[in-house]
Motif scaffolding. Structure first.
Motif, PDB file in Angstrom:
ATOM      1  N   PHE A  72      -5.535 -10.654  12.685  1.00 27.23           N
ATOM      2  CA  PHE A  72      -5.326  -9.419  11.934  1.00 27.23           C
ATOM      3  C   PHE A  72      -4.362  -8.457  12.621  1.00 27.23           C
ATOM      4  O   PHE A  72      -4.052  -7.405  12.074  1.00 27.23           O
TER       5      PHE A  72
ATOM      6  N   CYS B 193      -8.468  -7.766   0.604  1.00 23.46           N
ATOM      7  CA  CYS B 193      -8.144  -8.207   1.961  1.00 23.46           C
ATOM      8  C   CYS B 193      -8.926  -7.399   2.993  1.00 23.46           C
ATOM      9  O   CYS B 193      -9.456  -7.967   3.960  1.00 23.46           O
ATOM     10  N   ASP B 194      -9.007  -6.090   2.793  1.00 22.87           N
ATOM     11  CA  ASP B 194      -9.729  -5.226   3.734  1.00 22.87           C
ATOM     12  C   ASP B 194     -11.221  -5.553   3.769  1.00 22.87           C
ATOM     13  O   ASP B 194     -11.867  -5.457   4.815  1.00 22.87           O
ATOM     14  N   LYS B 195     -11.774  -5.949   2.625  1.00 15.30           N
ATOM     15  CA  LYS B 195     -13.196  -6.296   2.564  1.00 15.30           C
ATOM     16  C   LYS B 195     -13.484  -7.529   3.418  1.00 15.30           C
ATOM     17  O   LYS B 195     -14.443  -7.553   4.204  1.00 15.30           O
TER      18      LYS B 195
ATOM     19  N   GLU C  68      -1.283  -9.853  10.357  1.00 17.50           N
ATOM     20  CA  GLU C  68      -1.719 -10.307   9.032  1.00 17.50           C
ATOM     21  C   GLU C  68      -0.569 -10.418   8.036  1.00 17.50           C
ATOM     22  O   GLU C  68      -0.657 -11.173   7.065  1.00 17.50           O
TER      23      GLU C  68
ATOM     24  N   ARG D 188       0.806  -1.211   0.000  1.00 20.44           N
ATOM     25  CA  ARG D 188       0.000   0.000   0.000  1.00 20.44           C
ATOM     26  C   ARG D 188       0.842   1.266   0.000  1.00 20.44           C
ATOM     27  O   ARG D 188       0.341   2.356  -0.294  1.00 20.44           O
TER      28      ARG D 188
ATOM     29  N   ALA E 125      -9.267 -13.357   2.706  1.00 14.00           N
ATOM     30  CA  ALA E 125      -8.241 -12.463   3.260  1.00 14.00           C
ATOM     31  C   ALA E 125      -6.845 -13.053   3.090  1.00 14.00           C
ATOM     32  O   ALA E 125      -5.886 -12.341   2.789  1.00 14.00           O
TER      33      ALA E 125
ATOM     34  N   LYS F 184     -11.571  -8.644   5.822  1.00 15.83           N
ATOM     35  CA  LYS F 184     -11.227  -8.280   7.202  1.00 15.83           C
ATOM     36  C   LYS F 184     -12.390  -7.565   7.880  1.00 15.83           C
ATOM     37  O   LYS F 184     -12.708  -7.836   9.051  1.00 15.83           O
ATOM     38  N   ALA F 185     -13.045  -6.649   7.160  1.00 14.07           N
ATOM     39  CA  ALA F 185     -14.170  -5.898   7.726  1.00 14.07           C
ATOM     40  C   ALA F 185     -15.298  -6.841   8.149  1.00 14.07           C
ATOM     41  O   ALA F 185     -15.959  -6.613   9.174  1.00 14.07           O
TER      42      ALA F 185
ATOM     43  N   PRO G 200      -4.933  -5.103  -1.643  1.00 14.75           N
ATOM     44  CA  PRO G 200      -5.290  -4.658  -0.289  1.00 14.75           C
ATOM     45  C   PRO G 200      -6.788  -4.456  -0.112  1.00 14.75           C
ATOM     46  O   PRO G 200      -7.326  -4.721   0.968  1.00 14.75           O
ATOM     47  N   ASP G 201      -7.478  -4.002  -1.167  1.00 16.51           N
ATOM     48  CA  ASP G 201      -8.919  -3.778  -1.057  1.00 16.51           C
ATOM     49  C   ASP G 201      -9.670  -5.080  -0.797  1.00 16.51           C
ATOM     50  O   ASP G 201     -10.607  -5.128   0.014  1.00 16.51           O
TER      51      ASP G 201
END
Length: 488
Positions: free
Chosen positions: A290, A266-268, A293, A50, A257, A270-271, A263-264
């Motif tokens: 996390f 993975c973040d989705k 991670e 990122r 994840a 993760k959320a 990264p997007d």
């Protein structure tokens, strides 16, 4: 006015070395003793996909914090009646100075991003400063005495007491033990500095042992054991806490994840996993997965030389026979005999596989510019290379930067950096395997350059073609009526 009073958030430092000099000056002038707290290395910062700006590793740290020894939350060790006589240093003191490096071309300096200078909740005196001192603050006479005592075989705890009684110097046992290991000639890296990556499951003892031995290696978690651990935790979840129908969805998001390429993505995932909808399971994923991670996701190992390994399964499969042999119930003679048989079997198997490769049916000829290199690497490595050639484009759009001697290769989703001498590339294949990627091969073909044998990662060299190992039948040795098999 002291140098501490003149310090503001506008103050900048050219390097981390300048920061260290400043912190030491604070101590030497009797103003305050600060120790290093949380840090983020440049190496760790550059690994994060990122971050678009790559910082020179000579900078050492992206951010570094110096704190009062009483900084942090006070957790009493007297809880449940244990360790009643031990003192806990953290006592809610807010004193800290946090430095952060600004990589902008016009700045490239460390700037103060957090500045708290007033002590609270604990006394500050000259005695406190003296108590915090380590061996670098000891007198030469005391330090020489400690070294002489340790070389002579003195026990660290007794040496510590003698230093305290004779010189009034405070030196914690950990420092004395480290000093003893240095003086007795223990190698720093144990000749394993070439190891870049280590894999384990979440066994804390194994992780600590590898971290102590492979000091320059990055530790990663086995993805297979990660999936297994999550599945085991889900089966232990109390009935009624979460619907069983959701378990499959949770597993799918954890896999998403783990194997995410952006990264997007993975973040989705993760959320969803740490969101309030999962109750205590959200806390489980936040506190156990996390927070680390980088150790188990594909994004965290994207630029590491894993040679295609993401689990410990391959090494465990290779050594499963030895694990079966080394049983407590077996006698030493049986163990040695079985180990010799396993060694002979594997050596003959390797030789047989090489002969099979020599007499197998003909395959498509290798390109002339890569033939010598292909014949010098293992068949597995050549298969990887062959797949790269298959997906290699006929033409790549690139820009040559003569200042940095690099090509910028433009792709649909990202750009790659390739050195002008074709020695390395920033793509995932080269980073993971250390073999010439499709971009390196393309430029060799374009410029009609041969890839020499022995170049790039030596890990893939076909040793079967270079070394002939002969193992004779083992001798039989009798010791106290027990038969031992000994290799000649």
């Amino acid at each position: 006015m002291s140098i501490l009073d003149s310090l503001t958030e506008a103050t900048t430092f050219d390097s981390h070395a300048d920061i260290v000099i400043f912190i030491e000056r604070l101590f030497q002038e009797g103003i305050v003793y600060l120790r290093r707290g949380d840090t983020k290395s440049v190496k760790s910062y550059n690994k994060d996909p990122r971050n678009k700006v790559i910082i020179d590793e000579e900078v050492e740290f992206k951010s570094v914090q110096y704190i009062c020894p009483h900084f942090g939350t006070h957790n009493s060790r007297a809880k449940k009646g244990r360790r009643l006589n031990q003192h806990v240093m953290p006592n809610y003191c807010p004193v800290q100075i946090r430095f952060s490096y600004n990589p902008d071309e016009s700045v490239k300096k460390f700037k103060i991003t957090k500045l708290e200078l007033f002590h609270h909740t604990h006394p500050v005196s000259e005695a406190h400063l003296h108590t915090y001192a380590r061996k670098k603050h000891m007198t030469t006479e005391a330090f020489d005495f400690a070294k002489s005592a340790l070389v002579a075989g003195g026990q660290p705890t007794k040496v510590r007491k003698l230093l305290l009684d004779k010189f009034g110097s405070h030196l914690i046992s950990k420092d004395i033990i480290n000093l003893k290991q240095t003086l007795t000639g223990k190698p720093i890296n144990n000749e394993v500095a070439i190891t870049k990556v280590t894999f384990t499951d979440k066994d804390c003892a194994e992780i600590a042992a590898l971290g102590k031995t492979f000091t320059k290696a990055v530790h990663l978690l086995c993805q297979f054991h990660g999936l297994k651990a999550v599945d085991f935790h889900l089966t232990r979840t109390k009935n009624g806490e979460i619907e069983r129908e959701k378990h499959h969805e949770i597993r799918q998001n954890f896999r998403a994840a783990m194997y995410a390429e952006t990264p997007d993505a993975c973040d989705k995932a993760k959320a969803y996993l740490i969101g309030p909808g999962l109750g205590s399971l959200g806390e489980y994923f936040a506190d156990n997965w996390f927070n680390i991670e980088d150790k188990w996701t594909n994004l965290g190992r994207r630029n590491l030389p894993t040679f295609g390994n993401n689990t410990t399964n391959r090494i465990e499969r290779f050594h499963h026979t030895i694990k079966d042999v080394l049983q407590k119930t077996k006698r030493l003679s049986e163990v040695i005999q079985t180990l010799v048989n396993v060694t002979l079997l594997r050596l003959s198997d390797r030789e047989l596989k090489q002969k099979i490769r020599e007499v197998r049916f003909s395959t498509p000829s290798k390109p002339e510019l890569i033939r010598k290199f292909a014949e010098s690497i293992s068949p597995f490595a050549w298969n990887l290379l062959e797949n790269e050639i298959k997906i290699m484009r006929k033409n790549y759009h690139f820009i040559l930067d003569n200042d940095y001697l690099t090509y910028t290769i433009m792709s649909r989703n990202t750009n790659y950096k390739l050195k002008k001498d074709l020695s390395s590339c920033s793509c995932h294949f080269y980073s993971a395997f250390g073999l010439p990627c499709r971009h390196i091969i393309y430029f060799h073909f374009k410029d009609n350059l041969e890839i020499p044998s022995g170049s790039y990662a030596e890990h893939w060299r076909n040793e079967c073609l270079e070394v002939t190992i002969e193992v004779n039948e083992p001798n039989i040795v009798y010791i106290n009526n027990n038969v031992l098999m000994v290799l000649e």
